[in-house]
Design a protein around this motif. Sequence first.
Motif, PDB file in Angstrom:
ATOM      1  N   UNK A 142      85.588  54.350  90.833  1.00 53.21           N
ATOM      2  CA  UNK A 142      84.670  53.862  89.979  1.00 53.21           C
ATOM      3  C   UNK A 142      83.834  54.876  89.381  1.00 53.21           C
ATOM      4  N   UNK A 143      83.215  54.983  88.196  1.00 50.24           N
ATOM      5  CA  UNK A 143      82.254  56.122  87.779  1.00 50.24           C
ATOM      6  C   UNK A 143      80.895  55.043  87.229  1.00 50.24           C
ATOM      7  N   UNK A 144      79.828  55.447  87.266  1.00 52.13           N
ATOM      8  CA  UNK A 144      78.563  55.052  87.019  1.00 52.13           C
ATOM      9  C   UNK A 144      78.662  54.406  85.486  1.00 52.13           C
ATOM     10  N   UNK A 145      78.309  52.950  85.645  1.00 56.05           N
ATOM     11  CA  UNK A 145      78.349  52.139  84.331  1.00 56.05           C
ATOM     12  C   UNK A 145      79.760  51.565  83.964  1.00 56.05           C
ATOM     13  N   UNK A 146      80.621  51.923  84.792  1.00 54.46           N
ATOM     14  CA  UNK A 146      81.867  51.199  84.437  1.00 54.46           C
ATOM     15  C   UNK A 146      81.780  49.774  84.349  1.00 54.46           C
ATOM     16  N   UNK A 147      82.355  49.206  83.382  1.00 48.69           N
ATOM     17  CA  UNK A 147      81.909  47.877  82.995  1.00 48.69           C
ATOM     18  C   UNK A 147      83.480  47.006  83.050  1.00 48.69           C
ATOM     19  N   UNK A 148      83.518  45.925  83.871  1.00 52.30           N
ATOM     20  CA  UNK A 148      84.893  44.982  83.622  1.00 52.30           C
ATOM     21  C   UNK A 148      84.290  43.619  83.193  1.00 52.30           C
ATOM     22  N   UNK A 149      85.451  43.043  82.538  1.00 54.69           N
ATOM     23  CA  UNK A 149      85.178  41.647  82.203  1.00 54.69           C
ATOM     24  C   UNK A 149      86.243  40.953  83.140  1.00 54.69           C
ATOM     25  N   UNK A 150      85.886  39.781  83.706  1.00 55.01           N
ATOM     26  CA  UNK A 150      86.693  39.259  84.640  1.00 55.01           C
ATOM     27  C   UNK A 150      86.930  37.769  84.068  1.00 55.01           C
ATOM     28  N   UNK A 151      88.012  37.128  84.298  1.00 50.88           N
ATOM     29  CA  UNK A 151      88.293  35.821  83.813  1.00 50.88           C
ATOM     30  C   UNK A 151      89.231  35.360  85.122  1.00 50.88           C
ATOM     31  N   UNK A 152      88.766  34.874  86.122  1.00 49.83           N
ATOM     32  CA  UNK A 152      89.544  34.564  87.200  1.00 49.83           C
ATOM     33  C   UNK A 152      90.505  33.396  87.162  1.00 49.83           C
ATOM     34  N   UNK A 153      90.434  32.648  86.114  1.00 51.27           N
ATOM     35  CA  UNK A 153      91.223  31.548  86.186  1.00 51.27           C
ATOM     36  C   UNK A 153      92.638  32.113  85.334  1.00 51.27           C
ATOM     37  N   UNK A 154      92.292  33.056  84.524  1.00 46.29           N
ATOM     38  CA  UNK A 154      93.028  33.571  83.208  1.00 46.29           C
ATOM     39  C   UNK A 154      94.694  33.430  83.680  1.00 46.29           C
ATOM     40  N   UNK A 155      95.446  33.107  82.813  1.00 46.56           N
ATOM     41  CA  UNK A 155      97.022  32.834  82.978  1.00 46.56           C
ATOM     42  C   UNK A 155      97.511  31.896  83.823  1.00 46.56           C
ATOM     43  N   UNK A 156      96.648  31.049  84.511  1.00 43.14           N
ATOM     44  CA  UNK A 156      97.220  30.221  85.663  1.00 43.14           C
ATOM     45  C   UNK A 156      98.213  29.065  84.976  1.00 43.14           C
ATOM     46  N   UNK A 157      97.608  28.502  83.729  1.00 43.74           N
ATOM     47  CA  UNK A 157      98.471  27.616  83.373  1.00 43.74           C
ATOM     48  C   UNK A 157      99.890  27.937  82.758  1.00 43.74           C
ATOM     49  N   UNK A 158      99.825  29.351  82.403  1.00 44.44           N
ATOM     50  CA  UNK A 158     101.269  29.623  81.915  1.00 44.44           C
ATOM     51  C   UNK A 158     102.154  29.999  82.977  1.00 44.44           C
ATOM     52  N   UNK A 159     101.595  30.126  84.241  1.00 40.63           N
ATOM     53  CA  UNK A 159     102.464  30.719  85.299  1.00 40.63           C
ATOM     54  C   UNK A 159     102.554  29.510  86.359  1.00 40.63           C
ATOM     55  N   UNK A 160     101.898  28.339  86.193  1.00 38.13           N
ATOM     56  CA  UNK A 160     102.016  27.192  86.959  1.00 38.13           C
ATOM     57  C   UNK A 160     103.445  26.548  86.594  1.00 38.13           C
ATOM     58  N   UNK A 161     104.123  26.637  88.122  1.00 38.07           N
ATOM     59  CA  UNK A 161     105.476  25.974  87.965  1.00 38.07           C
ATOM     60  C   UNK A 161     105.781  25.547  89.680  1.00 38.07           C
ATOM     61  N   UNK A 162     106.878  24.631  89.569  1.00 37.63           N
ATOM     62  CA  UNK A 162     107.314  24.177  90.968  1.00 37.63           C
ATOM     63  C   UNK A 162     108.194  25.230  91.555  1.00 37.63           C
ATOM     64  N   UNK A 163     107.922  25.461  92.804  1.00 36.82           N
ATOM     65  CA  UNK A 163     108.558  26.684  93.551  1.00 36.82           C
ATOM     66  C   UNK A 163     109.487  25.975  94.696  1.00 36.82           C
ATOM     67  N   UNK A 164     109.156  24.741  94.696  1.00 38.88           N
ATOM     68  CA  UNK A 164     110.154  24.108  95.835  1.00 38.88           C
ATOM     69  C   UNK A 164     111.362  23.329  95.284  1.00 38.88           C
ATOM     70  N   UNK A 165     112.402  23.846  95.769  1.00 39.51           N
ATOM     71  CA  UNK A 165     113.722  23.290  95.534  1.00 39.51           C
ATOM     72  C   UNK A 165     114.436  21.931  96.297  1.00 39.51           C
TER      73      UNK A 165
END
Length: 644
Positions: A413-436
Amino acid sequence: MAVDLLNIARTGVQAAQSQLAVTSNNITNANTEGYHRQVASQSSLDAQSFGGNFYGTGTYVNDVKRIYNDYAVKELRIGQTAVSAAQTRYTKASELDQLYSSAGQATVQGLNDLYASLNSLADSPDDLGLRTNVLSQAEQLASSMSQMHTSLDGQMQQTNDEIVAITERVNAISSEIANINNELMKSTGDNAQLLDAQDNLIKELSEYAQVNVVELDTGAKSVMLGGSVMLVSGEVAMSLSTTLGDPFPGDINILATNDNKGSGDGSRINVDIASLGGTLGALADFRDDVLTPAALELDKMALGISDAFNSLQTQGIDLSGALGQNLFTDINASTMAFGRVGALSDNTGTASLSVNIHDASALTGTEYKLVFTSSASYALTDTNTGETSSLTLNGNTLEGANGFSLDIDSGVLASNDTFMLRPTAGAASGFDVVMSSPAAIASGRPKVTPDEGNSGNTTLTLSSIDDTNAIGFPVTGSELTFSIDLSANTFEVFDVDGVSLGAAASYTPPSISAYGFSFDIDSSATGTERFTFDLSQSAGDNTNLVQMAALSELRLMNGGQDTLTDVYENTKLAIGSETKTAEVGVTAADAVYAQAYDRVQSTSGVNLDEEAANLMRYQQAYSASAKIMTVATEIFDTLYNSLR
């Protein structure tokens, strides 16, 4: 005097003809959008001296004026901007509200159907048919979640496409205005037709964004968007362009280039779309303040469902006696974690970060901003509430956020580096049943009983059941008791009669593996703690199924405030409220626009009754002037004949 009469009559006929032409043009353009009424100004010709008296020599049309009220037109543009923004906001909110009220309800129904199927299975835990139905309902829920995500993604794409299309139209308008400005600069007088076309283009532009107009002496107009973006300067048209969002590509941005189109040597600056107002501003507001949060809340719901059911699965035992496995996709699987972190393009550091969710129920925000200023300062700001907290670096992990942590996967990391976080992003598209396998549903629970003399500061988590056929595997009637010395990192095992099964053995915290199973220890105590294990699968044990069905009533989300279903319902209510507010806004904006429009029409609009009266008036003036010519001719003929 006969010659003078003819000249006077001629000027009268010509003036009346000009007045008739202007009046006729007004009448024929009464329904032309943006047409401004014109008036011919008439003056007397200079008088001539004759016999000691001054006699008039006729009339002429000295100007054809375009009736224009600058203040009223400015008010109309402002009203146009407001009404376009309000209508766009209402239209987009209505579409989303309809989605959540109709198709989106399948998601809530799918979750309720899953709860119902678990209740049914709890009555007969060993019934494979009911187990199959549970998996079927889980798959239906995953399908509904995926369809809802696809619909929201489609609305996001449509909104971005509208922004792109409007940007292209704005560029076309700026070119047309610049061309008109160029023609006006070259003309010797006011060209009413060009000025009307210019105003119509600016009015259309005011639909898309707030406009500020600076009039030049030549009739040309310079135009700014939103008070900060110069779009047209005299005969020079600037350009706008769209680019992928920074740091999230799906958030389309607009760039302004401060040079003439095609020169390619001007600087490009980011435009705050929301500040532009009009349709563009409303689209950006809807996308950023309504649609994106709604999608992230759906993602949060998917994470909550996955986390809650998977946690209970891993605490239970399936039909084969094995420790339960995940029902849904793991909350930190790559398919669920895509798009959680975005690094701003102007960061000078090389760090790559990822978000790991530890507790979906603790997630309270939808979007965060992380700013690194020094080795001891990692400021995390919730963009919704504005609250800022400091994260702590532990190894390569930033800790201290609600429900999640950040891993520095690579780089620095460098000074003043900035990141935007969306902790829940993508969950609905990847949500699936893995048990068979239906048999893998963990219906029962292992029994782990702490000794009454324990400190209460130690918890055990069963991590795996490795071999149910292992010698000494703890089952009902043959339970094992582990005596764990936390200070010495040793453990001793006793059978159901309290007989030691061997000398104390050492272990490496936090895990102990013995007698066919493994468990983890989490403790703040320093003494000896005892736990008794019964890992047998009892016929008809529905303990874990009852816990799963009870998830419908537990307030697991948003820090213990909401149930899983509440996450969806709260979003639906918020969108409904936004739609109603937008509807009221349309009514208010329409009223303001109507007043501004009437004000312009009262000044610049064509009144057909008034023009019809003018038509008769100028027709009579034309006839009267023609009659003067007749009289003058007759006088001249009489005089001429008398001299023959």
